[in-house]
Design an enzyme around this catalytic site. Structure first.
Site, PDB file in Angstrom:
ATOM      1  CG  ASN A 147      52.233  37.597  25.500  1.00 28.71           C
ATOM      2  OD1 ASN A 147      52.245  38.750  23.947  1.00 28.71           O
ATOM      3  ND2 ASN A 147      51.469  37.649  25.685  1.00 28.71           N
ATOM      4  NE  ARG A 285      48.756  45.335  30.870  1.00 25.22           N
ATOM      5  CZ  ARG A 285      48.736  44.007  30.485  1.00 25.22           C
ATOM      6  NH1 ARG A 285      47.933  43.686  30.062  1.00 25.22           N
ATOM      7  NH2 ARG A 285      50.122  43.650  30.252  1.00 25.22           N
ATOM      8  CD  GLN A 314      44.719  41.339  35.006  1.00 23.99           C
ATOM      9  OE1 GLN A 314      43.602  41.710  34.006  1.00 23.99           O
ATOM     10  NE2 GLN A 314      45.628  40.767  34.713  1.00 23.99           N
ATOM     11  CG  HIS A 333      45.240  39.447  31.475  1.00 25.48           C
ATOM     12  ND1 HIS A 333      46.014  40.111  31.867  1.00 25.48           N
ATOM     13  CD2 HIS A 333      45.737  39.018  30.286  1.00 25.48           C
ATOM     14  CE1 HIS A 333      46.962  40.975  30.880  1.00 25.48           C
ATOM     15  NE2 HIS A 333      46.918  40.491  30.135  1.00 25.48           N
TER      16      HIS A 333
HETATM   17  P1  NAD Z   1      53.520  47.365  21.103  1.00 24.50           P
HETATM   18  O1  NAD Z   1      55.011  48.597  22.003  1.00 24.50           O
HETATM   19  O2  NAD Z   1      54.600  46.820  19.916  1.00 24.50           O
HETATM   20  O3  NAD Z   1      53.210  48.449  20.598  1.00 24.50           O
HETATM   21  C1  NAD Z   1      51.894  48.748  21.694  1.00 24.50           C
HETATM   22  C2  NAD Z   1      51.927  51.084  20.237  1.00 24.50           C
HETATM   23  O4  NAD Z   1      50.826  51.420  20.538  1.00 24.50           O
HETATM   24  C3  NAD Z   1      53.623  51.636  19.895  1.00 24.50           C
HETATM   25  O5  NAD Z   1      53.542  51.347  18.639  1.00 24.50           O
HETATM   26  C4  NAD Z   1      53.013  52.701  20.733  1.00 24.50           C
HETATM   27  O6  NAD Z   1      53.843  53.839  19.540  1.00 24.50           O
HETATM   28  C5  NAD Z   1      51.553  52.840  20.502  1.00 24.50           C
HETATM   29  N1  NAD Z   1      50.682  53.939  22.030  1.00 24.50           N
HETATM   30  C6  NAD Z   1      51.561  54.264  23.238  1.00 24.50           C
HETATM   31  N2  NAD Z   1      50.874  55.442  23.534  1.00 24.50           N
HETATM   32  C7  NAD Z   1      49.644  55.143  22.182  1.00 24.50           C
HETATM   33  C8  NAD Z   1      48.862  56.520  22.433  1.00 24.50           C
HETATM   34  N3  NAD Z   1      48.582  57.325  23.531  1.00 24.50           N
HETATM   35  N4  NAD Z   1      47.740  56.373  20.951  1.00 24.50           N
HETATM   36  C9  NAD Z   1      48.142  55.589  20.781  1.00 24.50           C
HETATM   37  N5  NAD Z   1      48.976  54.724  20.029  1.00 24.50           N
HETATM   38  C10 NAD Z   1      49.108  54.152  20.837  1.00 24.50           C
HETATM   39  O7  NAD Z   1      53.153  46.639  22.048  1.00 24.50           O
HETATM   40  P2  NAD Z   1      52.409  45.508  22.053  1.00 24.50           P
HETATM   41  O8  NAD Z   1      52.875  43.715  21.584  1.00 24.50           O
HETATM   42  O9  NAD Z   1      51.622  45.849  20.311  1.00 24.50           O
HETATM   43  O10 NAD Z   1      51.219  45.082  22.889  1.00 24.50           O
HETATM   44  C11 NAD Z   1      50.081  46.509  23.466  1.00 24.50           C
HETATM   45  C12 NAD Z   1      49.908  46.728  24.604  1.00 24.50           C
HETATM   46  O11 NAD Z   1      49.171  44.936  24.900  1.00 24.50           O
HETATM   47  C13 NAD Z   1      50.603  46.133  26.146  1.00 24.50           C
HETATM   48  O12 NAD Z   1      51.099  46.735  26.453  1.00 24.50           O
HETATM   49  C14 NAD Z   1      49.632  45.972  26.946  1.00 24.50           C
HETATM   50  O13 NAD Z   1      49.365  46.597  27.664  1.00 24.50           O
HETATM   51  C15 NAD Z   1      48.491  44.679  26.143  1.00 24.50           C
HETATM   52  N6  NAD Z   1      49.051  43.006  26.156  1.00 24.50           N
HETATM   53  C16 NAD Z   1      48.047  42.479  26.338  1.00 24.50           C
HETATM   54  C17 NAD Z   1      48.120  40.696  26.151  1.00 24.50           C
HETATM   55  C18 NAD Z   1      46.921  40.396  26.393  1.00 24.50           C
HETATM   56  O14 NAD Z   1      47.385  38.634  27.535  1.00 24.50           O
HETATM   57  N7  NAD Z   1      45.805  40.386  26.872  1.00 24.50           N
HETATM   58  C19 NAD Z   1      49.247  40.384  26.304  1.00 24.50           C
HETATM   59  C20 NAD Z   1      50.413  40.839  25.367  1.00 24.50           C
HETATM   60  C21 NAD Z   1      50.336  42.354  25.441  1.00 24.50           C
END
Ligand code: NAD
Length: 398
Positions: A147, A285, A314, A333
């Site tokens: 997603n 989050r 949530q 969400h």
């Molecule tokens: P991903 O793992 O592809 O990307 C996350 C990125 O964040 C990575 O590149 C990582 O290196 C970077 N990162 C980690 N810690 C960091 C920091 N302290 N500072 C800067 N960058 C940092 O994950 P994604 O698919 O892009 O998803 C990211 C987040 O989005 C998920 O973990 C989740 O919390 C959230 N999400 C929300 C929904 C929603 O419906 N609202 C859906 C999917 C994911």
């Protein structure tokens, strides 16, 4: 007998199934990085159906029953008398969705003596205490990429909604009004603004790519700098220090997972360093920002608007201050659980279960933790330092 316990959000208030708007959804076979969408041996649903609620059951019922697996589906997840907590001690697998998270705290993991696998139907496994999962040798897997684009699309929409003052303008029309001066008194163009993205992973990259045609200055902060060719193609400026980046942006989009480094990243002190009237979009989050600091910054005008679909806990309580704060564009969400996304993460949950039941390795990109330590995508995106755990799941109990 193997038992799979799924905690899913409740059915629509008008009953299940809903009346669908469209007859089909586009067929997507690959993600932007070339990897394939989930490839289970089969699926027992029609893509585009509501799968994420209790009656949808992620389309897993027929398959699991054919394998002789007991499948318990519930939305009742809060407290010791909930179905979730009563069934947990005998469950081999827990499936949960970030949209309606079953918080797997260290205490609950201790009681889950049979638990071997925690599947996140979606992305973001911070509702699982990853240290405790590692201590108990529990595999944590999520449906990586399922997603990411869904969320990125929503974040671009939310940014535009804030900058263009869309929701208040819409409210004027709904109330029978036509006061253009009120509608535009907070409306600007996005063009020319400096937009920062924190975390240039799957979602963050997709946000940057989608924002490029708007003629904005794009800056980003991320654990590792992106390759030169990507930076050049998108016109990106890298800020190794997130605190330096937030000082220069007109808007910031959060796209990093919740862990110790991102917990309450936006507090009173950091918000005070931002340009007055900057916008924040956070679908990552809720706990990556300090809840009350956001309310204070909106009330004082230090930030121009806040939009997000992630809250804490949530579901958010009725009196959560984000429901009533000014200049917000909040939703429950939902950005990662469109009907399009559900088709992918339900198929991904099925693929992970097939591998688990047949004792085959789970795709490495789906892994967050395995064999006592972070693994796969989890090793790249999370940290679990003893004493620096994300306080998230524990606090939910309070
Ligand atoms: P991903 O793992 O592809 O990307 C996350 C990125 O964040 C990575 O590149 C990582 O290196 C970077 N990162 C980690 N810690 C960091 C920091 N302290 N500072 C800067 N960058 C940092 O994950 P994604 O698919 O892009 O998803 C990211 C987040 O989005 C998920 O973990 C989740 O919390 C959230 N999400 C929300 C929904 C929603 O419906 N609202 C859906 C999917 C994911």
């Amino acid at each position: 007998m193997t038992k799979v316990l799924a905690v899913l959000y409740p059915d629509p208030v008008d009953g299940f199934p809903p009346k669908y708007v469209r007859d089909d959804i586009p067929k997507i076979t690959h993600y932007p990085d070339g990897s394939t969408v989930p490839t289970p041996e089969g699926i027992d649903f029609k893509p585009g159906e509501l799968l994420g609620s209790v009656s949808g059951g992620l389309g897993l019922k027929k398959y699991l029953e054919s394998k002789g697996v007991e499948f318990v589906v519930t939305s009742d997840k809060e407290g010791p008398d909930s179905v979730f907590e009563k069934e947990l001690p005998t469950a081999d697998v827990v499936i949960s969705q970030p949209f309606w998270p079953a918080y797997l705290t260290a205490d609950l993991i201790d009681k889950a003596k049979n638990l071997k696998l925690a599947i996140t139907a979606g992305i973001g496994s911070d509702h699982v205490d990853l240290n405790a999962a590692n201590e108990h040798n529990i595999t944590v897997a999520e449906v990586t990429y399922s997603n990411s684009v869904s969320v990125a699309e929503a974040e671009v929409m939310q940014l535009l909604a804030l900058v263009r003052n869309f929701i208040p303008a819409h409210d004027i029309v709904k109330a029978g009004g036509w006061n253009i001066a009120d509608a535009v008194s907070r409306a600007y163009d996005l063009e020319g603004m400096t937009v920062g993205v924190i975390g240039a992973g799957r979602i963050g990259r997709a946000v940057l790519e989608r924002l490029k045609p708007f003629g904005v200055k794009l800056v980003y902060n991320q654990r590792h700098q992106l390759p030169d060719e990507v930076e050049n193609e998108l016109g990106l400026t890298y800020f190794p220090d997130v605190h330096e980046m937030v000082k220069v942006v007109d808007a910031v989009v959060l796209a990093a997972p919740l862990h110790a480094q991102t917990y309450h990243l936006f507090n009173d002190e950091v918000l005070a360093t931002m340009k007055r009237g900057a916008y924040i979009v956070n679908n990552s989050r809720g706990e990556e920002v300090d809840r009350d600091a956001i309310v204070r910054a909106l009330n004082s005008g230090q930030i121009g608007g806040y939009s997000g679909d992630v809250w804490y806990p949530q579901p958010a309580p009725k009196d959560h201050p984000w429901r009533t704060m000014p200049n917000e564009a909040m939703t429950p969400h939902m950005s990662g659980t469109t009907l399009s996304a559900q088709a992918r993460y339900a198929a991904g949950a099925r693929e992970i279960l097939e591998d688990f039941l047949e004792d085959k390795p789970i795709r490495p990109e789906y892994l967050i933790a395995q064999g006592g330590s972070l693994a796969g995508t989890g090793a790249k995106s999370y940290t679990v330092k003893k004493g620096e755990e994300t306080p998230g799941s524990g606090e939910a109990e309070k």
